[in-house]
Structures are given as structure tokens and as C-alpha cells.
Design an enzyme around this catalytic site. Sequence first.
Site, PDB file in Angstrom:
ATOM      1  CG  ASP A  26      14.480  28.656 -16.683  1.00  0.00           C
ATOM      2  OD1 ASP A  26      15.670  28.334 -16.517  1.00  0.00           O
ATOM      3  OD2 ASP A  26      13.932  29.575 -16.053  1.00  0.00           O
ATOM      4  CG  HIS A  43      22.774  22.103 -19.334  1.00  0.00           C
ATOM      5  ND1 HIS A  43      21.698  22.947 -19.201  1.00  0.00           N
ATOM      6  CD2 HIS A  43      23.800  22.719 -18.679  1.00  0.00           C
ATOM      7  CE1 HIS A  43      22.057  24.034 -18.522  1.00  0.00           C
ATOM      8  NE2 HIS A  43      23.330  23.906 -18.185  1.00  0.00           N
ATOM      9  CG  LEU A 137       9.525  20.551 -36.581  1.00  0.00           C
ATOM     10  CD1 LEU A 137       8.344  21.407 -36.133  1.00  0.00           C
ATOM     11  CD2 LEU A 137       9.980  19.649 -35.441  1.00  0.00           C
TER      12      LEU A 137
HETATM   13  C1  FPP Z   1      18.171  26.599 -18.967  1.00  0.00           C
HETATM   14  O1  FPP Z   1      18.329  25.904 -17.763  1.00  0.00           O
HETATM   15  C2  FPP Z   1      18.770  25.897 -20.096  1.00  0.00           C
HETATM   16  C3  FPP Z   1      19.777  26.342 -20.886  1.00  0.00           C
HETATM   17  C4  FPP Z   1      20.459  27.636 -20.712  1.00  0.00           C
HETATM   18  C5  FPP Z   1      20.313  25.561 -21.998  1.00  0.00           C
HETATM   19  C6  FPP Z   1      19.348  24.714 -22.758  1.00  0.00           C
HETATM   20  C7  FPP Z   1      20.100  23.644 -23.383  1.00  0.00           C
HETATM   21  C8  FPP Z   1      19.693  22.374 -23.543  1.00  0.00           C
HETATM   22  C9  FPP Z   1      18.349  21.872 -23.206  1.00  0.00           C
HETATM   23  C10 FPP Z   1      20.704  21.425 -24.023  1.00  0.00           C
HETATM   24  C11 FPP Z   1      20.631  20.899 -25.373  1.00  0.00           C
HETATM   25  C12 FPP Z   1      20.012  21.718 -26.416  1.00  0.00           C
HETATM   26  C13 FPP Z   1      19.932  21.287 -27.689  1.00  0.00           C
HETATM   27  C14 FPP Z   1      19.249  22.145 -28.690  1.00  0.00           C
HETATM   28  C15 FPP Z   1      20.487  20.002 -28.100  1.00  0.00           C
HETATM   29  P1  FPP Z   1      19.148  26.599 -16.603  1.00  0.00           P
HETATM   30  O2  FPP Z   1      20.528  26.112 -16.670  1.00  0.00           O
HETATM   31  O3  FPP Z   1      18.971  28.076 -16.712  1.00  0.00           O
HETATM   32  O4  FPP Z   1      18.421  26.062 -15.329  1.00  0.00           O
HETATM   33  P2  FPP Z   1      18.281  26.776 -13.934  1.00  0.00           P
HETATM   34  O5  FPP Z   1      17.476  28.034 -14.163  1.00  0.00           O
HETATM   35  O6  FPP Z   1      17.546  25.782 -13.111  1.00  0.00           O
HETATM   36  O7  FPP Z   1      19.666  27.049 -13.435  1.00  0.00           O
END
Ligand code: FPP
Length: 243
Positions: A26, A43, A137
Site C-alpha cells: 500500500d 506504481h 521461491l
Molecule cells: C497500492 O497503492 C498498490 C496497488 C493497488 C498496486 C500494486 C502494484 C504494484 C506495486 C505494481 C507492480 C506489481 C507487480 C507485481 C509487478 P495505492 O495506489 O493504493 O496507494 P495509495 O493508498 O497511497 O493511494
Amino acid sequence: MSLKADELLKRIDPRRLPRHVAVIMDGNGRWAKKRGLPRLMGHRAGAESVREMVRVCGDLGIEVLTLYAFSTENWLRPAAEVKGLMTLLVKTLRRETADLDRNNVRLRAIGRLDKLPAEVQRELHQAMSALADNSGLILNLALNYGSRQEIVDSVNALLREGVTAVEEKDISRRLYTAGLPDPDLLIRTSGEYRLSNFLLWQCAYTELYVCSHYWPEFRRAQFYEALLNYQSRERRFGGLGGT
Ligand code: FPP
């Protein structure tokens, strides 16, 4: 490796590592906002943390790393962000598969995968089959994943089998995570104390660790801190524990 990470690593007991680590990644959006960048840059930076975590887990001999990459609720985000996340996923899989292979990593995915864009499904299946013979893994990506949905799917699968009464082990063997050990440690970044519909059944006895770092800031040293914190706990699974 930074000195701090090196020092932390020395304090980790290699005999008491979690077998399965699950992560709610997050804070990508907030990380970007703090820097005046578009959310997608957050991201992208988050994908670098994924890379580092996979490497470190592999090096430590952890068996499973489950990452919450896209929830069933994430479809509610603006279309451009959803599209950007899907493209990032495709590009990351394409770019990283050879490196994952060199590091003996296997790939698995949990969630309603058939509802993902065709290109993501194709890339995912290609990467999974390219890495199928590895023995290190297991990188387990939760994609279009919702835990309540998973439990409902499990029960429906059991009904189709003709089962008339279910035991806990029946539900478990029909979850998307069938065959994997339950997580020993669940990490959530960016300070929120919520499970957000992630692995509700599997986390019955899991140790929870919440830290204030945004996901793109969660790197090797922060993971070692989480492991040290995990090792400082006494897991009793509802019993009284050792004396
Ligand atoms: C949460 O941050 C994150 C996500 C919903 C997406 C996670 C995705 C990645 C880390 C990208 C790549 C993944 C892989 C497996 C290659 P948020 O957008 O909810 O953050 P916020 O709460 O600050 O808005």
C-alpha cells in the site's frame, strides 16, 4: 547493500524464518503525491520494491511470497490507472521473466484470472510455464483477487463435488492457495491496520506487521526489520506456548 541492511541481516536467525510471507503493498499513490508525480509513477517505483523483495526472499530461502497486486475492488479506480497497472504488469512480466528464471523462481497467481485483460492472462501464463520447472521461491501474485470471493468459489466447487458437509480442510483444498502453507507473516505498508479482503481464511494465525513506509520505500532494510520483528514474537496458535 547498505551498511544498515547488512547489520540487520546479521541479526536475523536463518532457522526461524517465515515459510510464507504475504504483502499488502500500500501507499504507491501517496508516495507519488508527496513528490508531485502522477500515481502511475508510484506504481512503477512500487514494481522496483517487488523486484527487490523477490530477490531477497529467494536469497533467504523463503518458500512463498504472496503479493496483493490487484484486488477485485481496484477496478473502481479511474480507467487510466487500471489500464496503467495492467500495462505495468505485462511489461514487468515480460522484462523480468528471464531474471526470475536465473534466480530459480516459480510463478503462481491467485484470483479471478479469467476476468483480467487477455494480454495480461497471456503474459501470465507464458511466464508461469517458462518458470514451471524451477524449484526456488514461489512468487504468488494476487490479481483480481478478493478473499470472500475465493471462499465462495471454494464452497461452490465443493458443492459441485457433491459434498454434503464440509470440514476446514475441504475449504482449504479448494481455495486458490491450495497446496501452499498459510502465511506466517503478513506485511502491510503505509500505516493502515486493515486486511482489505486479503487471505482472510489463510491468515487465521498469521503474524501481522504494519509499518509506516510507503510501498516504494519498502526495500531490503525495511524487510529485514519486519523479519526481526516477526522473530521477536512468540507464536502460540491459541495454545499456551512453550515455557
Ligand atoms: C497500492 O497503492 C498498490 C496497488 C493497488 C498496486 C500494486 C502494484 C504494484 C506495486 C505494481 C507492480 C506489481 C507487480 C507485481 C509487478 P495505492 O495506489 O493504493 O496507494 P495509495 O493508498 O497511497 O493511494
